[in-house]
Design an enzyme around this catalytic site. Structure first.
Site, mmCIF file in Angstrom:
data_model
loop_
_atom_site.group_PDB
_atom_site.id
_atom_site.type_symbol
_atom_site.label_atom_id
_atom_site.label_comp_id
_atom_site.label_asym_id
_atom_site.label_seq_id
_atom_site.Cartn_x
_atom_site.Cartn_y
_atom_site.Cartn_z
ATOM 1 N N LYS A 13 1.260 -0.675 -0.033
ATOM 2 C CA LYS A 13 0.439 -0.272 -0.325
ATOM 3 C C LYS A 13 0.601 1.617 -0.154
ATOM 4 O O LYS A 13 0.472 2.313 -0.990
ATOM 5 C CB LYS A 13 -1.216 -0.241 1.353
ATOM 6 C CG LYS A 13 -1.535 -1.324 1.541
ATOM 7 C CD LYS A 13 -2.981 -1.325 2.548
ATOM 8 C CE LYS A 13 -2.220 -1.314 3.444
ATOM 9 N NZ LYS A 13 -1.277 -2.493 4.397
ATOM 10 N N ARG A 88 -9.777 1.054 8.242
ATOM 11 C CA ARG A 88 -9.098 0.019 8.817
ATOM 12 C C ARG A 88 -10.313 -0.959 9.330
ATOM 13 O O ARG A 88 -10.309 -2.112 9.592
ATOM 14 C CB ARG A 88 -8.522 -0.087 9.493
ATOM 15 C CG ARG A 88 -6.466 -0.792 8.457
ATOM 16 C CD ARG A 88 -5.906 -0.275 10.027
ATOM 17 N NE ARG A 88 -4.554 -1.258 10.156
ATOM 18 C CZ ARG A 88 -3.512 -0.765 9.691
ATOM 19 N NH1 ARG A 88 -3.980 0.368 8.110
ATOM 20 N NH2 ARG A 88 -2.344 -1.428 9.194
ATOM 21 N N ARG A 127 12.081 -4.949 5.536
ATOM 22 C CA ARG A 127 11.808 -4.055 5.106
ATOM 23 C C ARG A 127 12.366 -3.160 5.903
ATOM 24 O O ARG A 127 12.718 -3.241 6.940
ATOM 25 C CB ARG A 127 9.971 -3.511 5.728
ATOM 26 C CG ARG A 127 9.551 -2.324 4.757
ATOM 27 C CD ARG A 127 7.996 -1.410 5.280
ATOM 28 N NE ARG A 127 7.499 -2.334 6.451
ATOM 29 C CZ ARG A 127 6.444 -2.094 5.755
ATOM 30 N NH1 ARG A 127 5.787 -1.791 5.429
ATOM 31 N NH2 ARG A 127 5.481 -2.968 7.595
ATOM 32 N N ARG A 160 11.178 -0.733 10.978
ATOM 33 C CA ARG A 160 9.953 -0.442 12.240
ATOM 34 C C ARG A 160 9.568 -1.105 13.132
ATOM 35 O O ARG A 160 10.082 -2.777 13.360
ATOM 36 C CB ARG A 160 8.635 -0.495 11.128
ATOM 37 C CG ARG A 160 8.669 0.415 10.386
ATOM 38 C CD ARG A 160 7.234 0.784 9.837
ATOM 39 N NE ARG A 160 6.227 0.197 10.189
ATOM 40 C CZ ARG A 160 5.516 -0.139 9.632
ATOM 41 N NH1 ARG A 160 5.357 0.376 8.390
ATOM 42 N NH2 ARG A 160 4.077 -0.967 9.732
ATOM 43 N N ARG A 171 -0.534 -8.609 12.999
ATOM 44 C CA ARG A 171 -1.338 -8.042 12.764
ATOM 45 C C ARG A 171 -1.534 -8.393 11.142
ATOM 46 O O ARG A 171 -2.608 -7.961 11.019
ATOM 47 C CB ARG A 171 -0.144 -7.219 11.754
ATOM 48 C CG ARG A 171 0.758 -5.940 12.876
ATOM 49 C CD ARG A 171 1.630 -5.625 12.143
ATOM 50 N NE ARG A 171 1.924 -4.783 11.137
ATOM 51 C CZ ARG A 171 3.435 -4.461 10.246
ATOM 52 N NH1 ARG A 171 4.491 -5.031 10.658
ATOM 53 N NH2 ARG A 171 3.136 -3.894 9.729
HETATM 54 P P1 AP5 Z 1 4.801 -1.947 2.001
HETATM 55 O O1 AP5 Z 1 5.062 -0.585 0.974
HETATM 56 O O2 AP5 Z 1 5.431 -0.737 3.064
HETATM 57 O O3 AP5 Z 1 3.675 -2.504 2.293
HETATM 58 P P2 AP5 Z 1 1.981 -1.224 2.961
HETATM 59 O O4 AP5 Z 1 1.340 -2.103 3.035
HETATM 60 O O5 AP5 Z 1 1.917 -0.215 3.742
HETATM 61 O O6 AP5 Z 1 2.405 -2.393 4.874
HETATM 62 P P3 AP5 Z 1 2.379 -1.874 6.271
HETATM 63 O O7 AP5 Z 1 3.267 -2.741 7.485
HETATM 64 O O8 AP5 Z 1 3.059 0.159 5.619
HETATM 65 O O9 AP5 Z 1 0.725 -2.280 6.533
HETATM 66 P P4 AP5 Z 1 0.171 -2.582 7.869
HETATM 67 O O10 AP5 Z 1 -0.916 -1.756 6.937
HETATM 68 O O11 AP5 Z 1 0.429 -3.178 8.634
HETATM 69 O O12 AP5 Z 1 0.791 -1.081 8.330
HETATM 70 P P5 AP5 Z 1 0.491 0.861 8.706
HETATM 71 O O13 AP5 Z 1 1.935 1.624 8.795
HETATM 72 O O14 AP5 Z 1 -0.599 1.453 8.128
HETATM 73 O O15 AP5 Z 1 5.674 -2.889 1.418
HETATM 74 C C1 AP5 Z 1 6.091 -3.838 2.430
HETATM 75 C C2 AP5 Z 1 7.878 -4.536 1.726
HETATM 76 O O16 AP5 Z 1 7.234 -5.086 0.598
HETATM 77 C C3 AP5 Z 1 8.206 -3.513 1.492
HETATM 78 O O17 AP5 Z 1 9.842 -3.162 2.361
HETATM 79 C C4 AP5 Z 1 8.485 -2.697 -0.108
HETATM 80 O O18 AP5 Z 1 9.284 -2.559 -0.597
HETATM 81 C C5 AP5 Z 1 8.406 -4.839 -0.556
HETATM 82 N N1 AP5 Z 1 7.532 -4.779 -1.208
HETATM 83 C C6 AP5 Z 1 5.724 -3.848 -1.786
HETATM 84 N N2 AP5 Z 1 5.975 -4.020 -3.459
HETATM 85 C C7 AP5 Z 1 6.479 -5.272 -3.162
HETATM 86 C C8 AP5 Z 1 6.332 -6.358 -4.439
HETATM 87 N N3 AP5 Z 1 5.461 -5.798 -5.489
HETATM 88 N N4 AP5 Z 1 7.416 -7.070 -4.254
HETATM 89 C C9 AP5 Z 1 8.115 -7.206 -4.011
HETATM 90 N N5 AP5 Z 1 8.094 -6.515 -2.920
HETATM 91 C C10 AP5 Z 1 7.954 -5.005 -2.184
HETATM 92 O O19 AP5 Z 1 0.083 0.700 10.252
HETATM 93 C C11 AP5 Z 1 1.187 0.219 11.168
HETATM 94 C C12 AP5 Z 1 0.151 0.822 12.336
HETATM 95 O O20 AP5 Z 1 -0.555 1.530 12.990
HETATM 96 C C13 AP5 Z 1 -1.404 -0.456 13.213
HETATM 97 O O21 AP5 Z 1 -0.773 -1.513 13.131
HETATM 98 C C14 AP5 Z 1 -2.080 0.405 14.173
HETATM 99 O O22 AP5 Z 1 -1.816 -0.074 14.810
HETATM 100 C C15 AP5 Z 1 -1.754 1.695 13.260
HETATM 101 N N6 AP5 Z 1 -3.230 2.188 12.457
HETATM 102 C C16 AP5 Z 1 -2.666 2.770 10.969
HETATM 103 N N7 AP5 Z 1 -4.182 3.118 10.675
HETATM 104 C C17 AP5 Z 1 -4.410 2.609 11.072
HETATM 105 C C18 AP5 Z 1 -6.149 2.552 11.420
HETATM 106 N N8 AP5 Z 1 -6.470 3.036 10.484
HETATM 107 N N9 AP5 Z 1 -7.023 2.343 12.540
HETATM 108 C C19 AP5 Z 1 -6.316 1.688 13.868
HETATM 109 N N10 AP5 Z 1 -4.906 1.982 13.604
HETATM 110 C C20 AP5 Z 1 -4.154 2.107 12.354
HETATM 111 MG MG MG Z 2 2.390 0.870 4.731
#
Ligand code: AP5
Ligand code: MG
Ligand code: ZN
Length: 216
Positions: A13, A88, A127, A160, A171
């Site tokens: 994402k 979410r 990552r 992270r 997660r």
């Molecule tokens: P990346 O693009 O970083 O993936 P992502 O989908 O953004 O994954 P996240 O881990 O950031 O999602 P998340 O939803 O758990 O975390 P968030 O920060 O939102 O890609 C991942 C890796 O793969 C990278 O190394 C990249 O280089 C690689 N990659 C990407 N595409 C690829 C491909 N096609 N092929 C190969 N490699 C690839 O949330 C974190 C925390 O915040 C949550 O756990 C929660 O506690 C809180 N939070 C955030 N939003 C909310 C909400 N709306 N409600 C409640 N809590 C929330």
């Molecule tokens: Mg992300």
């Protein structure tokens, strides 16, 4: 254009939303990034969010929704925005609908990036993220030109806290129970666009550009 990026942790994402934000000039609103920034600045919001994030749990709906509401009402979102990691839960989706109704806005598409579980774990645990601009890299799949340094801004890369394997697994469980129901929710509204996120990054980008009508 108003878009939502939906998908499990590690689906891509952040990677794809950032690429699209750069192409379109639309602001990317990433709730996870907002919390990590608040934590770096040691604000009360950051410290509260950390307790949930470190366990891989969701931050309570009322906190997240208030932040997104305030952000979407800023002038730079008038012509559109890209939501990354919000909504979410069903409650968040319903609050967002209510806000959009009030403002006479609508979501054009929900980009659902689908990737198998084993691949998600490998992506999250490998990552590295830029401390300055938050751009994600991967030690194997998407390494920076110079190890430990962001290609885009020269910032330092770090791992992270919630990318340890046990937390990633939790997660994923939280995603399945609380966020996956949104796939149906948006499919029923007719705005869900499923993307095969297991392809290389540039192929995924191309599919997304087609779906939003920017590429043929
Ligand atoms: P990346 O693009 O970083 O993936 P992502 O989908 O953004 O994954 P996240 O881990 O950031 O999602 P998340 O939803 O758990 O975390 P968030 O920060 O939102 O890609 C991942 C890796 O793969 C990278 O190394 C990249 O280089 C690689 N990659 C990407 N595409 C690829 C491909 N096609 N092929 C190969 N490699 C690839 O949330 C974190 C925390 O915040 C949550 O756990 C929660 O506690 C809180 N939070 C955030 N939003 C909310 C909400 N709306 N409600 C409640 N809590 C929330
Ligand atoms: Mg992300
Ligand atoms: Zn950077």
């Amino acid at each position: 254009m108003r878009l939502i990026f939906l998908g499990p942790p590690g689906a891509g994402k952040g990677t794809q939303a950032e690429i699209l934000a750069e192409k379109t000039g639309l602001p990317r609103i990433a709730t996870g990034d907002i919390f990590r920034k608040a934590l770096r600045e040691q604000t009360p919001l950051g410290l509260e969010a950390k307790a949930y994030m470190d366990k891989g749990e969701l931050v309570p709906d009322d906190i997240v929704t208030a932040i997104v509401r305030e952000r979407i009402l800023l002038p730079d979102c008038r012509h559109g925005f890209i939501l990354d990691g919000f909504p979410r839960t069903l409650a968040q989706a319903q609050s967002l609908d209510a806000l959009l109704d009030e403002e006479a806005m609508q979501i054009d598409a929900v980009i659902y990036i689908d990737v198998a579980d084993e691949e998600l774990i490998a992506r999250a645990t490998g990552r590295r993220v830029c401390r300055s601009c938050q751009m994600p890299y991967h030690i194997t799949f998407s390494p920076p030109v110079k190890e430990g340094v962001c290609d885009a801004c020269g910032g330092t890369l770090y791992q992270r806290d919630d990318d340890r394997e046990e937390t990633v697994q939790n997660r994923l469980n939280v995603y399945k129970s609380q966020t996956a129901p949104l796939v149906d929710y948006y499919a029923k509204k007719g705005i869900l666009r499923q993307i095969d996120g297991s392809q290389p990054i540039d192929r995924v980008s191309l599919d997304i550009l087609k779906v939003v009508g920017i590429a043929e």
